[in-house]
Design a protein around this motif. Sequence first.
Motif, PDB file in Angstrom:
ATOM      1  N   VAL A 144       0.975   0.673  15.840  1.00 35.65           N
ATOM      2  CA  VAL A 144       1.372   1.067  14.488  1.00 35.65           C
ATOM      3  C   VAL A 144       0.139   1.367  13.639  1.00 35.65           C
ATOM      4  CG1 VAL A 144       2.446   0.230  12.354  1.00 35.65           C
ATOM      5  CG2 VAL A 144       3.567  -0.144  14.558  1.00 35.65           C
ATOM      6  N   GLY A 145      -0.907   0.551  13.791  1.00 36.15           N
ATOM      7  CA  GLY A 145      -2.126   0.803  13.025  1.00 36.15           C
ATOM      8  C   GLY A 145      -2.772   2.124  13.367  1.00 36.15           C
ATOM      9  N   ALA A 146      -2.821   2.449  14.660  1.00 28.29           N
ATOM     10  CA  ALA A 146      -3.441   3.706  15.078  1.00 28.29           C
ATOM     11  C   ALA A 146      -2.656   4.905  14.569  1.00 28.29           C
ATOM     12  CB  ALA A 146      -3.547   3.743  16.606  1.00 28.29           C
ATOM     13  N   VAL A 147      -1.334   4.855  14.699  1.00 28.93           N
ATOM     14  CA  VAL A 147      -0.513   5.969  14.216  1.00 28.93           C
ATOM     15  C   VAL A 147      -0.592   6.068  12.700  1.00 28.93           C
ATOM     16  CG1 VAL A 147       1.853   6.865  14.059  1.00 28.93           C
ATOM     17  CG2 VAL A 147       1.044   5.849  16.196  1.00 28.93           C
ATOM     18  N   GLY A 148      -0.603   4.916  12.023  1.00 31.90           N
ATOM     19  CA  GLY A 148      -0.702   4.930  10.567  1.00 31.90           C
ATOM     20  C   GLY A 148      -2.003   5.537  10.082  1.00 31.90           C
TER      21      GLY A 148
ATOM     22  N   ASP B 116       0.798  -1.218   0.000  1.00 30.81           N
ATOM     23  CA  ASP B 116       0.000   0.000   0.000  1.00 30.81           C
ATOM     24  C   ASP B 116       0.836   1.275   0.000  1.00 30.81           C
ATOM     25  OD1 ASP B 116      -2.061  -1.759   0.125  1.00 30.81           O
ATOM     26  OD2 ASP B 116      -2.720  -1.241   2.146  1.00 30.81           O
ATOM     27  N   VAL B 117       1.994   1.234   0.668  1.00 33.85           N
ATOM     28  CA  VAL B 117       2.820   2.438   0.783  1.00 33.85           C
ATOM     29  C   VAL B 117       3.917   2.469  -0.269  1.00 33.85           C
ATOM     30  CG1 VAL B 117       4.330   3.788   2.309  1.00 33.85           C
ATOM     31  CG2 VAL B 117       2.334   2.589   3.251  1.00 33.85           C
ATOM     32  N   LEU B 118       4.570   1.330  -0.486  1.00 32.74           N
ATOM     33  CA  LEU B 118       5.708   1.307  -1.420  1.00 32.74           C
ATOM     34  C   LEU B 118       5.328   0.793  -2.801  1.00 32.74           C
ATOM     35  CD1 LEU B 118       8.570   0.086   0.966  1.00 32.74           C
ATOM     36  CD2 LEU B 118       7.793   2.407   0.443  1.00 32.74           C
ATOM     37  N   GLY B 119       4.066   0.436  -2.996  1.00 33.37           N
ATOM     38  CA  GLY B 119       3.565   0.125  -4.335  1.00 33.37           C
ATOM     39  C   GLY B 119       4.045  -1.173  -4.929  1.00 33.37           C
TER      40      GLY B 119
ATOM     41  N   ALA C 297      11.080   3.474   6.671  1.00 30.16           N
ATOM     42  CA  ALA C 297      10.272   4.697   6.735  1.00 30.16           C
ATOM     43  C   ALA C 297      10.523   5.631   5.555  1.00 30.16           C
ATOM     44  CB  ALA C 297      10.540   5.427   8.048  1.00 30.16           C
ATOM     45  N   VAL C 298      11.754   5.673   5.039  1.00 26.28           N
ATOM     46  CA  VAL C 298      12.092   6.623   3.965  1.00 26.28           C
ATOM     47  C   VAL C 298      12.248   5.944   2.617  1.00 26.28           C
ATOM     48  CG1 VAL C 298      13.233   8.144   5.619  1.00 26.28           C
ATOM     49  CG2 VAL C 298      14.608   6.487   4.333  1.00 26.28           C
ATOM     50  N   ALA C 299      12.038   4.630   2.551  1.00 24.17           N
ATOM     51  CA  ALA C 299      12.283   3.883   1.308  1.00 24.17           C
ATOM     52  C   ALA C 299      11.451   4.445   0.164  1.00 24.17           C
ATOM     53  CB  ALA C 299      11.968   2.408   1.517  1.00 24.17           C
ATOM     54  N   PRO C 300      12.077   4.692  -0.990  1.00 24.12           N
ATOM     55  CA  PRO C 300      11.318   5.209  -2.141  1.00 24.12           C
ATOM     56  C   PRO C 300      10.568   4.123  -2.907  1.00 24.12           C
ATOM     57  CG  PRO C 300      13.645   5.036  -2.705  1.00 24.12           C
ATOM     58  CD  PRO C 300      13.530   4.655  -1.256  1.00 24.12           C
ATOM     59  N   GLY C 301      10.911   2.864  -2.649  1.00 22.28           N
ATOM     60  CA  GLY C 301      10.272   1.782  -3.373  1.00 22.28           C
ATOM     61  C   GLY C 301      10.364   0.472  -2.630  1.00 22.28           C
ATOM     62  N   ALA C 302       9.879  -0.585  -3.286  1.00 22.18           N
ATOM     63  CA  ALA C 302       9.758  -1.879  -2.616  1.00 22.18           C
ATOM     64  C   ALA C 302      11.112  -2.489  -2.280  1.00 22.18           C
ATOM     65  CB  ALA C 302       8.954  -2.835  -3.494  1.00 22.18           C
ATOM     66  N   TRP C 303      12.080  -2.429  -3.176  1.00 25.15           N
ATOM     67  CA  TRP C 303      13.351  -3.097  -2.915  1.00 25.15           C
ATOM     68  C   TRP C 303      14.144  -2.439  -1.795  1.00 25.15           C
ATOM     69  CZ3 TRP C 303      13.917  -7.854  -4.349  1.00 25.15           C
ATOM     70  CH2 TRP C 303      13.192  -8.323  -5.447  1.00 25.15           C
ATOM     71  N   PRO C 304      14.239  -1.099  -1.765  1.00 24.56           N
ATOM     72  CA  PRO C 304      14.863  -0.497  -0.571  1.00 24.56           C
ATOM     73  C   PRO C 304      14.106  -0.832   0.709  1.00 24.56           C
ATOM     74  CG  PRO C 304      14.762   1.103  -2.353  1.00 24.56           C
ATOM     75  CD  PRO C 304      13.948  -0.079  -2.787  1.00 24.56           C
ATOM     76  N   GLY C 305      12.775  -0.932   0.618  1.00 23.83           N
ATOM     77  CA  GLY C 305      11.992  -1.324   1.793  1.00 23.83           C
ATOM     78  C   GLY C 305      12.365  -2.714   2.274  1.00 23.83           C
ATOM     79  N   MET C 306      12.577  -3.639   1.338  1.00 28.19           N
ATOM     80  CA  MET C 306      12.976  -4.986   1.736  1.00 28.19           C
ATOM     81  C   MET C 306      14.374  -5.001   2.346  1.00 28.19           C
ATOM     82  SD  MET C 306      11.391  -7.894  -0.704  1.00 28.19           S
ATOM     83  CE  MET C 306      11.728  -7.173  -2.289  1.00 28.19           C
ATOM     84  N   ALA C 307      15.233  -4.104   1.887  1.00 30.27           N
ATOM     85  CA  ALA C 307      16.551  -3.988   2.510  1.00 30.27           C
ATOM     86  C   ALA C 307      16.411  -3.573   3.972  1.00 30.27           C
ATOM     87  CB  ALA C 307      17.408  -2.979   1.751  1.00 30.27           C
ATOM     88  N   GLY C 308      15.448  -2.674   4.244  1.00 31.89           N
ATOM     89  CA  GLY C 308      15.200  -2.264   5.624  1.00 31.89           C
ATOM     90  C   GLY C 308      14.717  -3.409   6.479  1.00 31.89           C
ATOM     91  N   PHE C 309      13.809  -4.235   5.949  1.00 30.81           N
ATOM     92  CA  PHE C 309      13.327  -5.384   6.715  1.00 30.81           C
ATOM     93  C   PHE C 309      14.433  -6.412   6.939  1.00 30.81           C
ATOM     94  CE2 PHE C 309       9.123  -3.859   5.135  1.00 30.81           C
ATOM     95  CZ  PHE C 309       8.533  -3.676   6.375  1.00 30.81           C
TER      96      PHE C 309
ATOM     97  N   TYR D 254       1.700   5.783   7.586  1.00 27.21           N
ATOM     98  CA  TYR D 254       2.389   4.545   7.940  1.00 27.21           C
ATOM     99  C   TYR D 254       3.903   4.710   7.893  1.00 27.21           C
ATOM    100  CZ  TYR D 254      -1.891   1.940   8.342  1.00 27.21           C
ATOM    101  OH  TYR D 254      -3.118   1.499   8.778  1.00 27.21           O
ATOM    102  N   ARG D 255       4.383   5.634   7.081  1.00 29.65           N
ATOM    103  CA  ARG D 255       5.817   5.938   7.148  1.00 29.65           C
ATOM    104  C   ARG D 255       6.168   6.492   8.530  1.00 29.65           C
ATOM    105  NH1 ARG D 255       8.757   5.877   2.395  1.00 29.65           N
ATOM    106  NH2 ARG D 255       7.552   5.791   0.452  1.00 29.65           N
ATOM    107  N   GLY D 256       5.369   7.415   9.006  1.00 30.93           N
ATOM    108  CA  GLY D 256       5.601   7.963  10.343  1.00 30.93           C
ATOM    109  C   GLY D 256       5.451   6.920  11.421  1.00 30.93           C
ATOM    110  N   ALA D 257       4.526   5.973  11.203  1.00 30.14           N
ATOM    111  CA  ALA D 257       4.311   4.930  12.210  1.00 30.14           C
ATOM    112  C   ALA D 257       5.550   4.075  12.402  1.00 30.14           C
ATOM    113  CB  ALA D 257       3.130   4.055  11.805  1.00 30.14           C
TER     114      ALA D 257
END
Length: 420
Positions: free
Chosen positions: A364-368, A240-243, A295-307, A373-376
């Motif tokens: 996390v859900g409430a803050v999102g 939903d966030v990183l597409g 939180a700052v990932a521009p796309g899915a692959w950087p997001g997976m690097a974070g995880f 959700y990036r802020g969460a």
Amino acid sequence: MTAVSGLGPEPRLRRGRAALALSFFAQGAVFALLVTRIPAIQDRYGISDALLPAFLAAVPVLAGVGSVATEHLVKRVRPGLVLRCVQPVVCLALVAVGAGSGLAQVAVALAVFGLTVGALDASMNMLGVSLQRAYGRSIMLGFHAAYSLGGIVGASLAWVGAHWELPLAVLYGPAAAVAVPAVLIAGRWYVDQERRPAGAAGAATATLSMRLLLPLCLVMAFAYIGDSTVSNWSAKYLQDVLGSSEQLATVPYNVYMVTTLLGRSVGDLGVRRFGPVAVVRAGAVVAAAGFAVVAVAPGAWPGMAGFTLLGLGLCVIVPQTFAAAGRQAYEAHGAARGPEASDAAVARLNIFNYVGFLVGSPLVGAVGDAWSYRGAMLIPMALVLVTLVYAPSFGGGRARYGGGHERPRTADVGRGSNGL
């Protein structure tokens, strides 16, 4: 008093270590089989979306009750006997979840699962802490690595069940048929510590200071807030966030589990070389960096690097928290009452495992929903960084292992639980 040879631990301790690792593995697999098939359980019993959160929250709440009960139970019986009794019940409760015929039956099965899994988690970690003390070097991360490996196996079996559209009873029945005999056989080789009579044990636990444990309890809760954020929100966040695509969104949790396994597999070596304080600090920094990248990932692959970073960072914190609590309680009460105090500390600390699990996902859900959700993702990041403040609690005069800091391999270890 059992002396451990300088050439290595005696065979009884090695057998006890292997048996306990098998129990951790089995529990990881069983728990993964349950949580990864929640949608199928919901569909089978017609549990509404409004009612599902109550069912899911009841399991960790009852697990906390089971952990509290175990603290009092081990004043009279050894943790090894508790583990031998409750682990088969956990496996059978899983089967009951898949084979029930109505809402009432699944509610009872989940209640039994929650109560016994709390006792199981507490008693397993009690045995792990005492075995580490007997070894005189860090081995606790290895047990949790076995749990992570079991989780990967269980999640893989669940995927097979979903892919082939197997009924839950068909999936859970064979798994329990393998697990129950395995853990019953392994239970013959659990190694418990010698302990004083029940009256002395009561005296030890009565004086156990929560002030001493509070920093570690907070660290445990914060670590599980981070863990539950990954398990509950990684797929939704990536899609939903990183597409990302729906298929790609399932990858982060699997990557997280694999990196957790890898980090725990080598973590004991790091503790022996650098000490628990340094390892916990490093883990907190790496985990916080992972949340920041997500939180700052521009796309899915950087997001997976974070995880990926999250798995490598969070994986070391929980096992070391159990080890530190048991060690501090033992040293505060001395060899005479230390084993009972150590067990009580582990049981109380284990409750905050479930506190973090309960708090993390709704937070996390409430803050999102209220913000973004990036802020969460910055919330668990900040909480994990608080671990740096409490990192000295993982140390102590005898907390270093290896590299000239290893404690003498002499331990107060009694007969296995089968001798009861």
